[in-house]
Design an enzyme around this catalytic site. Structure first.
Site, short mmCIF file in Angstrom:
data_model
loop_
_atom_site.label_atom_id
_atom_site.label_comp_id
_atom_site.label_asym_id
_atom_site.label_seq_id
_atom_site.Cartn_x
_atom_site.Cartn_y
_atom_site.Cartn_z
N ASN A 1 0.88 -1.18 0.00
CA ASN A 1 0.00 0.00 0.00
C ASN A 1 0.92 1.23 0.00
OD1 ASN A 1 -1.83 2.02 0.43
ND2 ASN A 1 -2.75 1.10 2.27
N ARG B 1 -2.63 -2.08 -3.40
CA ARG B 1 -3.86 -1.32 -3.18
C ARG B 1 -3.84 -0.13 -4.13
NH1 ARG B 1 -5.65 2.68 1.68
NH2 ARG B 1 -7.76 2.97 0.91
N HIS C 1 -12.93 2.54 0.08
CA HIS C 1 -12.83 1.53 1.15
C HIS C 1 -13.50 0.21 0.74
CE1 HIS C 1 -12.80 5.00 4.33
NE2 HIS C 1 -11.56 4.63 4.07
N ARG D 1 -12.09 15.64 7.21
CA ARG D 1 -12.94 15.94 6.05
C ARG D 1 -14.37 16.22 6.46
NH1 ARG D 1 -11.33 10.56 3.18
NH2 ARG D 1 -9.08 10.78 3.34
#
Ligand code: ADP
Length: 396
Positions: free
Chosen positions: A7, A90, A179, A240
């Site tokens: 990742n 990923r 996700h 966020r």
């Protein structure tokens, strides 16, 4: 077969080496501060942590350091890097093109580059990771696992924004969701724990980490999710905004804020941090709230309220709800968040068992009461394992 899962972020590489199909983690680690003077690699093998401090100029050098560490006598778990048959990466954005994990070739690389336009913070570093792995392990099969792939089953009625339709046609502006690997993993795990086929049950999965999203999974397929074109939409997150009136941006633009400032504000200075003025980290926020900080308490309440609203909305979207799953750093650990989200949801069949909820921290468990029609679970996510499984399947 040895499968390496990667990742890659803008200045980091997270990795896990699996023995498949046994699903055994042989080693794992995190290399941070790539490109800085004081890069640091924290490597775990044989349940020991090894801290390696050396300057790592770029991702290629980073990959070399990781591979060297995997074979070195002190830290290694394999004799030669040629033992690694496949690498699973990923990748955040796969647009409408990738409905599942794929073997990487030049066309796949071109598509990942194309979607960097929508995911400028994520796809370019993911790609750098792929190129570094191709260089370090030229014989291994490289596989891309997209965060968006699980959500490609979402119907048009849920993914089209009510903008002029040509905005979708011209620019492919629509809900994609993220996700996906985590939502898919915990939804399947949930079916398994319940002893049901994944196609038999409807589940709402809440991934609550630094980024947060919630997904409605009907008969094994994602049918709606809270993140959108980008990971900004939906739940309140560490920094966020999640959902808000987009006209606020026009208003603030008239007040003198530039597009860059607004972008930075919405992605980096909002959410739990923005409301509380204290922290984006749920643990700090909770400590402050318990110490009497009102804005920290407000941020906590807004966070939980937004999730509760989505649980209601997705219950309506699914028609019948069998299970609700919490995962991610907050979902797996914060019993107080789970309790507050589920408070007063008896009408839709959700009732928490307070003791089971308190006891289920950092582990898998049922947290609903015996008379709760909807089963509620905390399930630790394992995106790396899901990527290793996909990679192994494609390599075979
Ligand atoms: P990422 O999305 O970066 O993978 P994680 O899934 O690790 O992040 O989630 C990070 C969040 O989980 C942080 O807000 C952190 O405070 C929260 N968290 C971790 N442990 C706990 C805990 N024991 N109680 C409450 N929140 C926690």
């Amino acid at each position: 077969m040895k499968v390496l899962v990667i990742n890659a972020g803008s200045s980091s590489i997270k990795y896990q080496l699996f023995e498949m199909p046994a699903e055994k983690v042989l080693a794992k680690g995190l290399l941070e501060k790539i490109g800085e003077e004081n890069s640091q690699l924290n490597h775990f093998s044989d349940s020991k942590e090894h801290k390696i401090r050396t300057k790592v100029a770029d991702h290629s050098a980073g990959m070399k350091l990781i591979l060297d560490t995997l074979v070195a006598p002190q830290t290694g778990v394999i004799k030669n890097v040629s033992e690694i048959s496949a690498v699973g990466h990923r990748v955040v954005h796969g647009g409408e093109e990738f409905t599942g994990s794929v073997v990487i070739d030049d066309t796949v690389i071109a598509s990942i580059e194309k979607f960097a336009d929508i995911a400028p913070l994520h796809n370019p570093p993911n790609l750098t990771g792929i190129k570094a792995a191709q260089k370090g392990l030229p014989k291994a099969l490289q596989v891309a696992c997209f965060d968006t792939a699980f959500h490609t089953t979402i119907p048009k009625v849920a993914y089209i924004y009510a903008l002029p339709y040509e905005i979708y046609e011209k620019f492919r502006v629509r809900k994609y969701g993220f996700h996906g690997t985590s939502h898919r993993y915990v939804a399947r795990r949930c079916a398994k724990i319940m002893g049901r086929d994944k196609y038999d049950i409807n589940v709402i999965t809440c991934h609550l980490g630094n980024g947060c999203s919630i997904t409605a999974v009907k008969a094994g397929k994602s049918v709606d999710t809270s993140m959108g074109l980008t990971p900004l939409e939906g739940l309140v997150m560490g920094t966020r905004t999640g959902d808000f009136d987009p006209a606020i941006l026009f208003y603030l633009s008239e007040k003198g804020y530039s597009i860059d400032e607004l972008n930075n504000m919405c992605n980096k200075k909002s959410g739990l941090l923005g409301i509380s003025g204290v922290s984006n980290d749920m643990r700090n926020l909770r400590d402050q709230a318990l110490a009497g900080n009102e804005r920290a308490m407000l941020a906590f309440d807004i966070f939980c309220y937004r999730i509760k609203k989505y649980v209601g909305a997705y219950t309506a979207a699914l028609g019948r709800l069998d299970a609700l799953v919490f995962t991610g750093g907050i979902g797996e650990n914060a019993a107080d968040v789970r309790a507050q989200v589920c408070e007063n949801l008896e009408q839709i069949g959700i009732k928490i068992d307070p003791a089971a909820n308190e006891q289920t921290v950092r582990k898998e468990g049922l947290i609903s009461s015996a008379d709760s029609r909807v089963k509620v679970f905390a399930i630790p996510t394992n995106e790396e394992l899901a990527i290793a499984q996909d990679t192994f399947r494609l390599a075979e």
